[in-house]
Write a protein that holds these residues in place. Sequence first.
Motif, PDB file in Angstrom:
ATOM      1  N   THR A  11       0.859  -1.179   0.000  1.00 14.54           N
ATOM      2  CA  THR A  11       0.000   0.000   0.000  1.00 14.54           C
ATOM      3  C   THR A  11       0.893   1.226   0.000  1.00 14.54           C
ATOM      4  OG1 THR A  11      -1.701  -1.181   1.248  1.00 14.54           O
ATOM      5  CG2 THR A  11      -1.855   1.224   1.201  1.00 14.54           C
ATOM      6  N   CYS A  12       0.897   1.949  -1.124  1.00 16.51           N
ATOM      7  CA  CYS A  12       1.773   3.105  -1.282  1.00 16.51           C
ATOM      8  C   CYS A  12       1.021   4.396  -0.984  1.00 16.51           C
ATOM      9  CB  CYS A  12       2.316   3.169  -2.705  1.00 16.51           C
ATOM     10  SG  CYS A  12       3.335   1.747  -3.165  1.00 16.51           S
ATOM     11  N   PHE A  13       1.711   5.327  -0.339  1.00 18.49           N
ATOM     12  CA  PHE A  13       1.175   6.664  -0.089  1.00 18.49           C
ATOM     13  C   PHE A  13       2.035   7.643  -0.885  1.00 18.49           C
ATOM     14  CE2 PHE A  13       0.073   4.056   3.504  1.00 18.49           C
ATOM     15  CZ  PHE A  13      -1.252   4.383   3.747  1.00 18.49           C
ATOM     16  N   LEU A  14       1.383   8.460  -1.688  1.00 19.98           N
ATOM     17  CA  LEU A  14       2.144   9.305  -2.601  1.00 19.98           C
ATOM     18  C   LEU A  14       1.439  10.628  -2.842  1.00 19.98           C
ATOM     19  CD1 LEU A  14       1.207   8.479  -6.190  1.00 19.98           C
ATOM     20  CD2 LEU A  14       0.719   6.750  -4.455  1.00 19.98           C
ATOM     21  N   HIS A  15       2.248  11.599  -3.270  1.00 20.74           N
ATOM     22  CA  HIS A  15       1.752  12.857  -3.811  1.00 20.74           C
ATOM     23  C   HIS A  15       2.158  12.903  -5.278  1.00 20.74           C
ATOM     24  CE1 HIS A  15      -0.119  15.212  -0.714  1.00 20.74           C
ATOM     25  NE2 HIS A  15       0.895  15.066   0.124  1.00 20.74           N
ATOM     26  N   TYR A  16       1.318  13.520  -6.101  1.00 18.49           N
ATOM     27  CA  TYR A  16       1.699  13.653  -7.510  1.00 18.49           C
ATOM     28  C   TYR A  16       0.957  14.800  -8.180  1.00 18.49           C
ATOM     29  CZ  TYR A  16      -2.695  11.476  -9.094  1.00 18.49           C
ATOM     30  OH  TYR A  16      -4.013  11.203  -9.350  1.00 18.49           O
ATOM     31  N   ARG A  17       1.590  15.279  -9.275  1.00 19.07           N
ATOM     32  CA  ARG A  17       0.962  16.187 -10.217  1.00 19.07           C
ATOM     33  C   ARG A  17       0.966  15.496 -11.574  1.00 19.07           C
ATOM     34  NH1 ARG A  17       4.473  20.227  -7.664  1.00 19.07           N
ATOM     35  NH2 ARG A  17       3.209  21.475  -6.251  1.00 19.07           N
ATOM     36  N   ALA A  18      -0.049  15.785 -12.388  1.00 20.04           N
ATOM     37  CA  ALA A  18      -0.142  15.131 -13.692  1.00 20.04           C
ATOM     38  C   ALA A  18      -0.499  16.150 -14.762  1.00 20.04           C
ATOM     39  CB  ALA A  18      -1.187  14.017 -13.641  1.00 20.04           C
ATOM     40  N   TRP A  19       0.229  16.074 -15.893  1.00  9.48           N
ATOM     41  CA  TRP A  19      -0.001  16.953 -17.046  1.00  9.48           C
ATOM     42  C   TRP A  19      -0.209  16.099 -18.302  1.00  9.48           C
ATOM     43  CZ3 TRP A  19       3.707  17.733 -13.358  1.00  9.48           C
ATOM     44  CH2 TRP A  19       3.771  18.976 -12.716  1.00  9.48           C
ATOM     45  N   THR A  20      -1.018  16.556 -19.228  1.00  9.84           N
ATOM     46  CA  THR A  20      -1.034  15.954 -20.560  1.00  9.84           C
ATOM     47  C   THR A  20       0.159  16.527 -21.332  1.00  9.84           C
ATOM     48  OG1 THR A  20      -2.557  17.679 -21.300  1.00  9.84           O
ATOM     49  CG2 THR A  20      -3.518  15.585 -20.624  1.00  9.84           C
ATOM     50  N   GLU A  21       0.924  15.643 -21.961  1.00 10.96           N
ATOM     51  CA  GLU A  21       2.169  16.090 -22.590  1.00 10.96           C
ATOM     52  C   GLU A  21       1.913  17.062 -23.744  1.00 10.96           C
ATOM     53  OE1 GLU A  21       6.309  14.112 -24.201  1.00 10.96           O
ATOM     54  OE2 GLU A  21       4.415  13.174 -24.771  1.00 10.96           O
ATOM     55  N   SER A  22       0.890  16.813 -24.535  1.00  5.22           N
ATOM     56  CA  SER A  22       0.666  17.622 -25.743  1.00  5.22           C
ATOM     57  C   SER A  22       0.243  19.047 -25.427  1.00  5.22           C
ATOM     58  CB  SER A  22      -0.382  16.955 -26.632  1.00  5.22           C
ATOM     59  OG  SER A  22      -1.604  16.791 -25.916  1.00  5.22           O
ATOM     60  N   THR A  23      -0.615  19.221 -24.413  1.00 10.81           N
ATOM     61  CA  THR A  23      -1.148  20.559 -24.106  1.00 10.81           C
ATOM     62  C   THR A  23      -0.499  21.198 -22.881  1.00 10.81           C
ATOM     63  OG1 THR A  23      -2.906  19.655 -22.698  1.00 10.81           O
ATOM     64  CG2 THR A  23      -3.385  19.875 -25.052  1.00 10.81           C
ATOM     65  N   GLN A  24       0.285  20.400 -22.103  1.00  3.47           N
ATOM     66  CA  GLN A  24       0.891  20.889 -20.843  1.00  3.47           C
ATOM     67  C   GLN A  24      -0.188  21.312 -19.838  1.00  3.47           C
ATOM     68  OE1 GLN A  24       4.761  21.277 -20.494  1.00  3.47           O
ATOM     69  NE2 GLN A  24       4.156  19.606 -21.836  1.00  3.47           N
ATOM     70  N   HIS A  25      -1.370  20.744 -19.963  1.00  2.00           N
ATOM     71  CA  HIS A  25      -2.475  21.061 -19.046  1.00  2.00           C
ATOM     72  C   HIS A  25      -2.365  20.183 -17.801  1.00  2.00           C
ATOM     73  CE1 HIS A  25      -6.423  21.635 -17.329  1.00  2.00           C
ATOM     74  NE2 HIS A  25      -6.719  20.360 -17.516  1.00  2.00           N
ATOM     75  N   LYS A  26      -2.291  20.827 -16.630  1.00  2.00           N
ATOM     76  CA  LYS A  26      -2.254  20.076 -15.369  1.00  2.00           C
ATOM     77  C   LYS A  26      -3.680  19.679 -14.995  1.00  2.00           C
ATOM     78  CE  LYS A  26      -1.522  22.102 -11.378  1.00  2.00           C
ATOM     79  NZ  LYS A  26      -0.866  22.769 -10.232  1.00  2.00           N
ATOM     80  N   PHE A  27      -3.929  18.377 -14.874  1.00  2.00           N
ATOM     81  CA  PHE A  27      -5.292  17.939 -14.596  1.00  2.00           C
ATOM     82  C   PHE A  27      -5.464  17.343 -13.201  1.00  2.00           C
ATOM     83  CE2 PHE A  27      -3.253  14.373 -16.851  1.00  2.00           C
ATOM     84  CZ  PHE A  27      -3.522  13.298 -16.016  1.00  2.00           C
ATOM     85  N   GLU A  28      -4.365  17.188 -12.463  1.00  2.00           N
ATOM     86  CA  GLU A  28      -4.506  16.684 -11.094  1.00  2.00           C
ATOM     87  C   GLU A  28      -3.302  17.108 -10.262  1.00  2.00           C
ATOM     88  OE1 GLU A  28      -6.895  12.865  -9.368  1.00  2.00           O
ATOM     89  OE2 GLU A  28      -5.820  12.654 -11.249  1.00  2.00           O
ATOM     90  N   ASP A  29      -3.545  17.406  -8.957  1.00  2.00           N
ATOM     91  CA  ASP A  29      -2.475  17.870  -8.069  1.00  2.00           C
ATOM     92  C   ASP A  29      -2.870  17.563  -6.623  1.00  2.00           C
ATOM     93  OD1 ASP A  29      -0.572  19.210  -6.564  1.00  2.00           O
ATOM     94  OD2 ASP A  29      -0.507  20.951  -7.875  1.00  2.00           O
ATOM     95  N   THR A  30      -2.303  16.486  -6.061  1.00  3.66           N
ATOM     96  CA  THR A  30      -2.650  16.116  -4.682  1.00  3.66           C
ATOM     97  C   THR A  30      -1.977  17.030  -3.662  1.00  3.66           C
ATOM     98  OG1 THR A  30      -0.853  14.498  -4.481  1.00  3.66           O
ATOM     99  CG2 THR A  30      -2.956  13.704  -5.354  1.00  3.66           C
ATOM    100  N   TRP A  31      -0.848  17.658  -4.034  1.00  2.24           N
ATOM    101  CA  TRP A  31      -0.230  18.630  -3.119  1.00  2.24           C
ATOM    102  C   TRP A  31      -1.170  19.810  -2.896  1.00  2.24           C
ATOM    103  CZ3 TRP A  31       3.866  16.554  -6.380  1.00  2.24           C
ATOM    104  CH2 TRP A  31       4.880  15.894  -5.663  1.00  2.24           C
ATOM    105  N   GLU A  32      -1.771  20.267  -3.981  1.00  2.00           N
ATOM    106  CA  GLU A  32      -2.682  21.396  -3.893  1.00  2.00           C
ATOM    107  C   GLU A  32      -3.898  21.054  -3.042  1.00  2.00           C
ATOM    108  OE1 GLU A  32      -5.050  23.025  -7.426  1.00  2.00           O
ATOM    109  OE2 GLU A  32      -3.226  24.247  -7.437  1.00  2.00           O
ATOM    110  N   GLU A  33      -4.359  19.808  -3.146  1.00  2.00           N
ATOM    111  CA  GLU A  33      -5.520  19.358  -2.375  1.00  2.00           C
ATOM    112  C   GLU A  33      -5.144  18.982  -0.945  1.00  2.00           C
ATOM    113  OE1 GLU A  33      -6.909  16.094  -4.654  1.00  2.00           O
ATOM    114  OE2 GLU A  33      -7.393  17.308  -6.423  1.00  2.00           O
ATOM    115  N   GLN A  34      -3.833  18.884  -0.666  1.00  2.00           N
ATOM    116  CA  GLN A  34      -3.317  18.501   0.649  1.00  2.00           C
ATOM    117  C   GLN A  34      -3.874  17.143   1.080  1.00  2.00           C
ATOM    118  OE1 GLN A  34      -3.796  21.622   3.552  1.00  2.00           O
ATOM    119  NE2 GLN A  34      -2.885  23.149   2.228  1.00  2.00           N
TER     120      GLN A  34
END
Length: 365
Positions: free
Chosen positions: A71-94
């Motif tokens: 069971t892993c606990f992690l923080h991450y941000r995710a972007w679509t490579e083509s548009t550089q659009h950030k669609f998720e950010d667990t740091w921001e959501e704390q």
Amino acid sequence: MAEVNEQQSQPLGEDNGNEIATENAAFVHEEPPQDANGPPRIDSEVEILHEKVTKQIIKEGHGQNPSKYSTCFLHYRAWTESTQHKFEDTWEEQRPLELVLGKEKNEMTGLAIGLSSMKSGERARLHVGWELGYGKEGSFSFPNVPPMADIIYEVELIGFDETKEGKARADMTVEERIGSADRRKMDGNALFKEEKLEEAMQQYEMAIAYMGDDFMFQLFGKYRDMALAVKNPCHLNMAACLIKLERYDEAIMQCSIVLAEDENNVKALFRRGKARAELGQTDAARADFLKARKFAPENKAIARELRLLAEHDKALYQKQKEIYKGLFGPRPEPKPKRSNWLVLFWHWLLSLFYRLFKRGAHKVD
């Protein structure tokens, strides 16, 4: 109120079994990544984990890699490579994500491959092909990911539990979740005493992850008290560490989380006061120390901080006084005025003519 009474009989910097971080303890923990306009740009070596997954290390971790069903606990941000659009950010959501390797959702397959190669505390950039991400269809709800979108992740593995059955938090009973969090807290305490400070911080973060807002919202009575007895000390230990790291805003946030549940918590008031004092927020700091003193009137650490604030105010006043003198110089002494006898004579002569004129006017009447 049990926490408050416990603190009245013990100095704020000492270990009471629940909180081992002291005010003068050194703590080395890298600052969380800052939000950026796009994915991190790094020059480290590219490691091929899979035909569709590559990794670049941003920060080295320690220990072993997680195995299947960990069971892993992690923080991450995710972007679509083509548009550089950030669609998720667990740091921001704390709110860190919990992921059981081997039982992840299809869209997390590439992320799970990356995690299986990481160590606790490691932060990395992952490139995941669309086949191991949101696929040919993409996602049109939340998160919003276009079809056939390659994904770039910035991931930090906080830590993991090696459990054979891969039991997620959602499948645990209340007692199991509180027990797992408490074991994490105790592991953190042990690591701290061994001066393995980064590892200790990660254990506290993982303990808190078991006590998310969704879980705490469901608890009442003794179960809520049991959960807070584990959760609050972890926040307070993190606050003490953040103060030593001079990350005062984050320390204030950790203390404020505790004070939202227990507004009279002496340690939370004390540590928030210290952080505010370091930021120059002296009025707010004094208010925290004065409130803490109500519940721990004999505490020497609180008295010392109030004395330091008073000395700071006095020194600031003296400094401002010196600056004022330097800007405007000493006030000039009034010079004695010289008498001008010619002017005085003319004044006397004019008044004499005026009186004579008045007498003549009366006679005419």
